[in-house]
Design a protein around this motif. Sequence first.
Motif, PDB file in Angstrom:
ATOM      1  N   LEU A  45       0.828  -1.199   0.000  1.00  0.00           N
ATOM      2  CA  LEU A  45       0.000   0.000   0.000  1.00  0.00           C
ATOM      3  C   LEU A  45       0.866   1.255   0.000  1.00  0.00           C
ATOM      4  O   LEU A  45       0.592   2.220  -0.723  1.00  0.00           O
ATOM      5  N   PHE A  46       1.923   1.220   0.798  1.00  0.00           N
ATOM      6  CA  PHE A  46       2.846   2.354   0.840  1.00  0.00           C
ATOM      7  C   PHE A  46       3.529   2.537  -0.504  1.00  0.00           C
ATOM      8  O   PHE A  46       3.657   3.653  -1.010  1.00  0.00           O
ATOM      9  N   ALA A  47       3.959   1.442  -1.122  1.00  0.00           N
ATOM     10  CA  ALA A  47       4.640   1.524  -2.417  1.00  0.00           C
ATOM     11  C   ALA A  47       3.716   2.086  -3.483  1.00  0.00           C
ATOM     12  O   ALA A  47       4.140   2.881  -4.334  1.00  0.00           O
ATOM     13  N   GLY A  48       2.446   1.682  -3.454  1.00  0.00           N
ATOM     14  CA  GLY A  48       1.502   2.209  -4.435  1.00  0.00           C
ATOM     15  C   GLY A  48       1.313   3.709  -4.312  1.00  0.00           C
ATOM     16  O   GLY A  48       1.290   4.431  -5.313  1.00  0.00           O
ATOM     17  N   SER A  49       1.199   4.203  -3.089  1.00  0.00           N
ATOM     18  CA  SER A  49       1.006   5.640  -2.900  1.00  0.00           C
ATOM     19  C   SER A  49       2.272   6.414  -3.243  1.00  0.00           C
ATOM     20  O   SER A  49       2.202   7.522  -3.789  1.00  0.00           O
ATOM     21  N   VAL A  50       3.442   5.841  -2.935  1.00  0.00           N
ATOM     22  CA  VAL A  50       4.706   6.485  -3.304  1.00  0.00           C
ATOM     23  C   VAL A  50       4.837   6.585  -4.819  1.00  0.00           C
ATOM     24  O   VAL A  50       5.288   7.595  -5.369  1.00  0.00           O
ATOM     25  N   LEU A 182       0.829   6.448  10.394  1.00  0.00           N
ATOM     26  CA  LEU A 182       0.089   5.661  11.387  1.00  0.00           C
ATOM     27  C   LEU A 182      -0.623   4.490  10.708  1.00  0.00           C
ATOM     28  O   LEU A 182      -0.602   3.357  11.216  1.00  0.00           O
ATOM     29  N   GLY A 183      -1.231   4.737   9.565  1.00  0.00           N
ATOM     30  CA  GLY A 183      -1.879   3.660   8.834  1.00  0.00           C
ATOM     31  C   GLY A 183      -0.896   2.583   8.422  1.00  0.00           C
ATOM     32  O   GLY A 183      -1.181   1.384   8.531  1.00  0.00           O
ATOM     33  N   GLN A 184       0.305   3.008   7.973  1.00  0.00           N
ATOM     34  CA  GLN A 184       1.318   2.034   7.591  1.00  0.00           C
ATOM     35  C   GLN A 184       1.761   1.201   8.785  1.00  0.00           C
ATOM     36  O   GLN A 184       1.918  -0.020   8.690  1.00  0.00           O
ATOM     37  N   LEU A 185       1.947   1.844   9.949  1.00  0.00           N
ATOM     38  CA  LEU A 185       2.346   1.125  11.155  1.00  0.00           C
ATOM     39  C   LEU A 185       1.283   0.100  11.548  1.00  0.00           C
ATOM     40  O   LEU A 185       1.610  -1.042  11.911  1.00  0.00           O
ATOM     41  N   LEU A 186       0.020   0.468  11.464  1.00  0.00           N
ATOM     42  CA  LEU A 186      -1.057  -0.445  11.842  1.00  0.00           C
ATOM     43  C   LEU A 186      -1.163  -1.627  10.884  1.00  0.00           C
ATOM     44  O   LEU A 186      -1.501  -2.739  11.300  1.00  0.00           O
ATOM     45  N   VAL A 187      -0.885  -1.402   9.599  1.00  0.00           N
ATOM     46  CA  VAL A 187      -0.862  -2.513   8.635  1.00  0.00           C
ATOM     47  C   VAL A 187       0.228  -3.508   9.018  1.00  0.00           C
ATOM     48  O   VAL A 187       0.018  -4.725   9.009  1.00  0.00           O
ATOM     49  N   VAL A 188       1.408  -2.985   9.374  1.00  0.00           N
ATOM     50  CA  VAL A 188       2.530  -3.855   9.765  1.00  0.00           C
ATOM     51  C   VAL A 188       2.197  -4.637  11.026  1.00  0.00           C
ATOM     52  O   VAL A 188       2.431  -5.852  11.104  1.00  0.00           O
ATOM     53  N   THR A 189       1.628  -3.954  12.027  1.00  0.00           N
ATOM     54  CA  THR A 189       1.349  -4.618  13.313  1.00  0.00           C
ATOM     55  C   THR A 189       0.091  -5.485  13.255  1.00  0.00           C
ATOM     56  O   THR A 189      -0.219  -6.155  14.239  1.00  0.00           O
ATOM     57  N   PHE A 190      -0.610  -5.473  12.140  1.00  0.00           N
ATOM     58  CA  PHE A 190      -1.721  -6.399  11.948  1.00  0.00           C
ATOM     59  C   PHE A 190      -1.271  -7.652  11.196  1.00  0.00           C
ATOM     60  O   PHE A 190      -1.421  -8.783  11.676  1.00  0.00           O
ATOM     61  N   LEU A 191      -0.666  -7.468  10.035  1.00  0.00           N
ATOM     62  CA  LEU A 191      -0.295  -8.612   9.200  1.00  0.00           C
ATOM     63  C   LEU A 191       0.870  -9.404   9.790  1.00  0.00           C
ATOM     64  O   LEU A 191       0.867 -10.642   9.778  1.00  0.00           O
ATOM     65  N   GLY A 372      -2.370   3.347  -8.347  1.00  0.00           N
ATOM     66  CA  GLY A 372      -1.317   2.706  -7.564  1.00  0.00           C
ATOM     67  C   GLY A 372      -1.861   2.137  -6.264  1.00  0.00           C
ATOM     68  O   GLY A 372      -1.511   1.020  -5.868  1.00  0.00           O
ATOM     69  N   VAL A 373      -2.727   2.885  -5.596  1.00  0.00           N
ATOM     70  CA  VAL A 373      -3.321   2.405  -4.352  1.00  0.00           C
ATOM     71  C   VAL A 373      -4.251   1.228  -4.620  1.00  0.00           C
ATOM     72  O   VAL A 373      -4.270   0.241  -3.877  1.00  0.00           O
ATOM     73  N   ALA A 374      -5.039   1.313  -5.715  1.00  0.00           N
ATOM     74  CA  ALA A 374      -5.937   0.211  -6.059  1.00  0.00           C
ATOM     75  C   ALA A 374      -5.153  -1.065  -6.315  1.00  0.00           C
ATOM     76  O   ALA A 374      -5.497  -2.148  -5.828  1.00  0.00           O
ATOM     77  N   GLY A 375      -4.088  -0.943  -7.108  1.00  0.00           N
ATOM     78  CA  GLY A 375      -3.263  -2.114  -7.377  1.00  0.00           C
ATOM     79  C   GLY A 375      -2.612  -2.643  -6.118  1.00  0.00           C
ATOM     80  O   GLY A 375      -2.465  -3.858  -5.943  1.00  0.00           O
ATOM     81  N   ALA A 378      -5.122  -4.716  -4.033  1.00  0.00           N
ATOM     82  CA  ALA A 378      -5.307  -6.039  -4.630  1.00  0.00           C
ATOM     83  C   ALA A 378      -4.104  -6.930  -4.368  1.00  0.00           C
ATOM     84  O   ALA A 378      -4.240  -8.105  -3.997  1.00  0.00           O
ATOM     85  N   SER A 379      -2.900  -6.394  -4.543  1.00  0.00           N
ATOM     86  CA  SER A 379      -1.696  -7.192  -4.335  1.00  0.00           C
ATOM     87  C   SER A 379      -1.485  -7.528  -2.867  1.00  0.00           C
ATOM     88  O   SER A 379      -0.958  -8.592  -2.539  1.00  0.00           O
ATOM     89  N   THR A 380      -1.891  -6.625  -1.958  1.00  0.00           N
ATOM     90  CA  THR A 380      -1.777  -6.913  -0.528  1.00  0.00           C
ATOM     91  C   THR A 380      -2.612  -8.123  -0.150  1.00  0.00           C
ATOM     92  O   THR A 380      -2.170  -8.999   0.599  1.00  0.00           O
ATOM     93  N   CYS A 381      -3.826  -8.188  -0.686  1.00  0.00           N
ATOM     94  CA  CYS A 381      -4.689  -9.344  -0.403  1.00  0.00           C
ATOM     95  C   CYS A 381      -4.043 -10.620  -0.934  1.00  0.00           C
ATOM     96  O   CYS A 381      -4.082 -11.670  -0.286  1.00  0.00           O
TER      97      CYS A 381
END
Length: 445
Positions: A45-50, A182-191, A372-375, A378-381
């Motif tokens: 998700l971070f890579a897509g937004s970057v 913060l969103g990126q940190l929460l993704v890491v601490t969830f997955l 980028g975020v959409a892709g 999808a790739s995260t899932c």
Amino acid sequence: MVVAGLDTTIANVALPSIRQSLNAPVSGLQWVVDAYVLVIATLLLFAGSVADRFGRRRVFQTGLGLFSLGSLLCGLAPSLGALVAFRALQAVGGAMLNPVAMSIVATTFPEPKERARAVGTWGAVAGLGGACGPVLGGLLVSGLGWRSIFWVNVPIGLLAIGLAQRFVPESRAARARRFDPLGQLLVVTFLGPVTAAVIEGPRHGWASPLVVGLFVLAAVSVCGLVLTESRRAEPLVDVRVFRSPAFSGAAVIALLVLTAVGGFLFLTTLYLQEVRGYRALHAGLLTIPMAAAGAVCATVSGRVVAARGARLPLVLAGLLLTVGAGLLAGSGPSTGAGYLVLAYLLFGAGFGLAGTPMTTAALAGLPRDQAGVAGAIASTCRQTGGAIGVAVCGSLVASGVPAATAWTVLAGCGAATVPLGLLSTGRRARYSGGRSSEQAMDVAR
């Protein structure tokens, strides 16, 4: 994308050799695979937004460079811990490949039918790498050792950097989203904790403080993710798009399908080399039907989606995955090669058919300007599903559960895809998906 597809299958063929060379337990093999998959899942998700902000070609080339460096270091790893660490570095680069490539395709082909065909071709090319992976991996492991499977990525990655510079046009979002640490940190601490808990559960005990603590951390993180991201004007994960049945269905289907595929690759490698006693090359040759069928059916799926929509390929994919995994649940030490090849063909065909409808639904769930975020979603899932498949199947093997149980779990993932495919592609789902996309566009504006 050949590099990404190649790395999906080539490393699995080498797992038994890595196990012997580095004296690795089953959980160690799980981490060799999941360190790569998990880091990719947390950074997509971070890579897509970057990429949307700084340029998709630039980020794509940077990813190729890091991927190549990580591959080189993996081949030089002196221990299991070093190999896992370098696989994580390799994954940092890998996170910049799939979603960015998908967004390049989406912005290059704005017309839906053309985009469906292009996504099908994109999936076929990735499948081509997957089809070459088992044979190339078997040849390299048998002739040069397991370290060579990582070194082969280096020249391909360098060549791709040059080709991207020459042929891929630069593109970026007209108005990129703000960074969301913060969103990126929460993704890491969830997955991360979820996967770690499943892998380490058999060794430490499911009721141990470590495993329970990991599950609690993951639960708190996902709750925090929903609460914080729903209140942000420009979130990393726009949870509002999950109100669309079409988008949510595609996300869950991607999770289930890739759980089945990740578990398939892990179990098949151990079965062919440790139960059947095949050499790496022989095992690689036997798995070609799965990857080849996936590559062919990805192209077919793109054409079917363009002509008739996503329902037929999604439902057929679920049925084929169920039958393929079900056949493998009945395999044993003396199962005939023809039986295995049939199961691998069916399973691979199911995986290939699922790719394009999952991807097109995900891309339709967000405005094109946020491709980028959409892709990345999808790739995260997909990557999360792969990590879960390896973690669950590896944990079942480590616990001494019969392999048939693990195959039955994977068959269940395929079976669940069928009703989800019907629900997520119905008239109401398509209508709701269109409304959610318009609302997301309004928010972005």
